[in-house]
Design a protein around this motif. Structure first.
Motif, PDB file in Angstrom:
ATOM      1  N   ASP A  65       9.658  92.911  30.082  1.00  0.00           N
ATOM      2  CA  ASP A  65       9.934  93.939  29.077  1.00  0.00           C
ATOM      3  C   ASP A  65      11.180  93.591  28.274  1.00  0.00           C
ATOM      4  N   PHE A  66      12.240  93.178  28.963  1.00  0.00           N
ATOM      5  CA  PHE A  66      13.384  92.661  28.230  1.00  0.00           C
ATOM      6  C   PHE A  66      14.242  91.776  29.118  1.00  0.00           C
ATOM      7  N   ILE A  67      14.893  90.832  28.455  1.00  0.00           N
ATOM      8  CA  ILE A  67      15.974  90.054  29.043  1.00  0.00           C
ATOM      9  C   ILE A  67      17.256  90.531  28.393  1.00  0.00           C
ATOM     10  N   LEU A  68      18.295  90.723  29.183  1.00  0.00           N
ATOM     11  CA  LEU A  68      19.591  91.099  28.632  1.00  0.00           C
ATOM     12  C   LEU A  68      20.619  90.080  29.101  1.00  0.00           C
ATOM     13  N   ILE A  69      21.261  89.423  28.141  1.00  0.00           N
ATOM     14  CA  ILE A  69      22.333  88.470  28.442  1.00  0.00           C
ATOM     15  C   ILE A  69      23.648  89.211  28.215  1.00  0.00           C
ATOM     16  N   THR A  70      24.389  89.430  29.304  1.00  0.00           N
ATOM     17  CA  THR A  70      25.552  90.308  29.206  1.00  0.00           C
ATOM     18  C   THR A  70      26.621  89.769  28.263  1.00  0.00           C
ATOM     19  N   HIS A  71      26.759  88.422  28.170  1.00  0.00           N
ATOM     20  CA  HIS A  71      27.712  87.816  27.243  1.00  0.00           C
ATOM     21  C   HIS A  71      27.456  86.317  27.212  1.00  0.00           C
ATOM     22  N   SER A  72      28.238  85.598  26.417  1.00  0.00           N
ATOM     23  CA  SER A  72      27.868  84.224  26.092  1.00  0.00           C
ATOM     24  C   SER A  72      28.530  83.164  26.962  1.00  0.00           C
ATOM     25  N   ASP A  73      28.912  83.490  28.183  1.00  0.00           N
ATOM     26  CA  ASP A  73      29.315  82.459  29.143  1.00  0.00           C
ATOM     27  C   ASP A  73      28.051  81.837  29.736  1.00  0.00           C
ATOM     28  N   ALA A  74      28.013  80.496  29.777  1.00  0.00           N
ATOM     29  CA  ALA A  74      26.788  79.793  30.157  1.00  0.00           C
ATOM     30  C   ALA A  74      26.302  80.148  31.551  1.00  0.00           C
ATOM     31  N   ASP A  75      27.221  80.517  32.466  1.00  0.00           N
ATOM     32  CA  ASP A  75      26.791  80.857  33.829  1.00  0.00           C
ATOM     33  C   ASP A  75      26.034  82.174  33.886  1.00  0.00           C
ATOM     34  N   HIS A  76      25.829  82.806  32.735  1.00  0.00           N
ATOM     35  CA  HIS A  76      25.037  84.030  32.667  1.00  0.00           C
ATOM     36  C   HIS A  76      23.721  83.839  31.913  1.00  0.00           C
ATOM     37  N   TYR A  77      23.485  82.638  31.340  1.00  0.00           N
ATOM     38  CA  TYR A  77      22.244  82.513  30.570  1.00  0.00           C
ATOM     39  C   TYR A  77      21.605  81.130  30.570  1.00  0.00           C
ATOM     40  N   ASN A  78      22.276  80.106  31.104  1.00  0.00           N
ATOM     41  CA  ASN A  78      21.766  78.750  30.882  1.00  0.00           C
ATOM     42  C   ASN A  78      20.541  78.373  31.703  1.00  0.00           C
ATOM     43  N   GLN A  79      20.091  79.251  32.622  1.00  0.00           N
ATOM     44  CA  GLN A  79      18.877  78.971  33.384  1.00  0.00           C
ATOM     45  C   GLN A  79      17.699  79.868  32.994  1.00  0.00           C
ATOM     46  N   ILE A  80      17.858  80.633  31.936  1.00  0.00           N
ATOM     47  CA  ILE A  80      16.769  81.526  31.512  1.00  0.00           C
ATOM     48  C   ILE A  80      15.540  80.718  31.089  1.00  0.00           C
ATOM     49  N   GLY A  81      15.749  79.670  30.311  1.00  0.00           N
ATOM     50  CA  GLY A  81      14.616  78.852  29.878  1.00  0.00           C
ATOM     51  C   GLY A  81      13.839  78.250  31.028  1.00  0.00           C
ATOM     52  N   PRO A  82      14.509  77.528  31.950  1.00  0.00           N
ATOM     53  CA  PRO A  82      13.782  76.988  33.105  1.00  0.00           C
ATOM     54  C   PRO A  82      13.109  78.057  33.962  1.00  0.00           C
ATOM     55  N   LEU A  83      13.692  79.247  34.013  1.00  0.00           N
ATOM     56  CA  LEU A  83      13.110  80.306  34.830  1.00  0.00           C
ATOM     57  C   LEU A  83      11.839  80.878  34.223  1.00  0.00           C
ATOM     58  N   VAL A  84      11.878  81.260  32.942  1.00  0.00           N
ATOM     59  CA  VAL A  84      10.762  82.037  32.387  1.00  0.00           C
ATOM     60  C   VAL A  84       9.830  81.210  31.506  1.00  0.00           C
ATOM     61  N   GLY A  85      10.279  80.047  30.996  1.00  0.00           N
ATOM     62  CA  GLY A  85       9.399  79.229  30.160  1.00  0.00           C
ATOM     63  C   GLY A  85       8.799  80.028  29.018  1.00  0.00           C
ATOM     64  N   SER A  86       7.470  80.004  28.895  1.00  0.00           N
ATOM     65  CA  SER A  86       6.789  80.712  27.805  1.00  0.00           C
ATOM     66  C   SER A  86       6.194  82.048  28.252  1.00  0.00           C
ATOM     67  N   THR A  87       6.683  82.603  29.367  1.00  0.00           N
ATOM     68  CA  THR A  87       6.244  83.939  29.787  1.00  0.00           C
ATOM     69  C   THR A  87       6.506  84.935  28.658  1.00  0.00           C
ATOM     70  N   PRO A  88       5.554  85.809  28.334  1.00  0.00           N
ATOM     71  CA  PRO A  88       5.773  86.775  27.249  1.00  0.00           C
ATOM     72  C   PRO A  88       6.959  87.702  27.522  1.00  0.00           C
ATOM     73  N   ILE A  89       7.811  87.870  26.501  1.00  0.00           N
ATOM     74  CA  ILE A  89       8.984  88.745  26.557  1.00  0.00           C
ATOM     75  C   ILE A  89       8.906  89.683  25.361  1.00  0.00           C
TER      76      ILE A  89
END
Length: 317
Positions: A65-89
């Motif tokens: 339903d949604f992804i929320l990135i709390t802020h732009s430090d890489a340790d909070h978002y840099n694995q989103i791509g490998p985790l979800v790939g092309s799963t619908p968001i």
């Protein structure tokens, strides 16, 4: 397609090493992922993280339903791509300007280039920057109401893009770029039936002051403590206002950041409910010398790096 609805609310604080990832599953299979990043996986990896999330929701991730990135430090978002790939968001929420999300892997995923060609981001409504940072703003902002059939499930934004709130002009010089980035962090409140859960991102003392000045009630049964237990967060006033039964630090057991700090652990330890039948270890680091201490405690305080992923289920009252 819903993610295996079972009528309950599930929340997982996933062990990603030195980073952050929180997963919320609603009663009808709704799914939100709050952050997914790491600077050091420690004893875990992205496949294990995916497996633990699948265990939480009951099967493979069908849609988000949604992804929320709390802020732009890489340790909070840099694995989103490998985790979800092309799963619908449906939508990706974030704070800070999109240009500050500089991790190249994230960019390749979002734009479907390089190693993510053909399996990149599949998001219907793209990126939306969140703001809740002025005293005149309505508070909180409702991001999702998944309440169903007597089961309450609400996700509310308490702060986002706060920046240098209430910083005196004389203090501006010491308000570093790294500190300000953390101050921008989103803070969420999740209502799961009669329980309130706070997810504090990397919110700093300035974000906490913003919340204390605005919020009538910050009390919560559970908190994912801000900024991995750094002493730039968890002011005594904020700890007293939250007064949780459970406190959770997202940090690896052996980390070069020397987190969580001993003084921060001590503040939350006095608030966490004591369970004498549940002895477990937590690590913390001296504020000045960064000396690591391994301590056995019985309070409901946990660290993902020593306790592993922590999952909570909130059934119908």
């Amino acid at each position: 397609m819903p993610n295996y609805p079972d009528g309950n609310v599930h929340i997982g604080f996933i062990n990603v090493g030195m980073g952050d990832c929180t997963v919320i599953k609603g009663p009808q299979g709704e799914l939100a992922i709050i952050d997914c990043g790491s600077t050091n996986f420690g004893d875990t990896n992205i496949n294990q993280i995916r497996t633990e999330i699948e265990d939480l929701i009951g099967g493979s991730i069908q849609d988000i339903d949604f992804i929320l990135i709390t802020h732009s430090d890489a340790d909070h978002y840099n694995q989103i791509g490998p985790l979800v790939g092309s799963t619908p968001i449906d939508i990706i929420y974030h704070t800070d300007t999109a240009g500050e999300f500089k991790d190249n892997g994230f960019r390749k995923w979002y734009f479907g280039t390089g190693s993510f060609r053909g399996k990149g981001c599949n998001c219907t409504n793209g990126l939306e920057e969140l703001f809740l940072n002025e005293p005149t703003d309505p508070s909180p902002r409702l991001l999702a109401d998944w309440s169903h059939n007597g089961v309450a499930c609400r996700i509310e934004l308490l702060a986002a893009n706060v920046s240098a709130y209430d910083v005196e002009q004389d203090d501006q010089a010491s308000f570093s770029k790294a500190y300000e980035k953390n101050t921008l962090s989103a803070v969420l409140c999740v209502t799961a039936n009669t329980q309130k859960i706070l997810i504090a991102g990397d919110a700093t003392n300035h974000t906490e002051k913003f919340l204390l000045d605005r919020a009538a009630d910050l009390s919560a049964g559970l908190i994912r403590v801000g900024h991995h237990g750094s002493n730039s967060s968890s002011s005594q006033e904020f700890v007293d206002a939250v007064d949780p039964g459970y406190s959770i630090f997202s940090a690896s057991a052996h980390n070069t950041h020397s987190l969580p700090k001993s003084s921060v652990v001590a503040r939350w330890l006095t608030k966490s409910t004591d369970r004498p039948e549940n002895p477990h270890d937590i690590y913390h680091y001296n504020d000045l010398t960064s000396t690591r201490t391994q301590e056995e405690i019985t309070e409901n305080m946990f660290m993902t790096g020593t306790s592993g992923s922590l999952t909570f289920t909130f059934p119908q009252s």
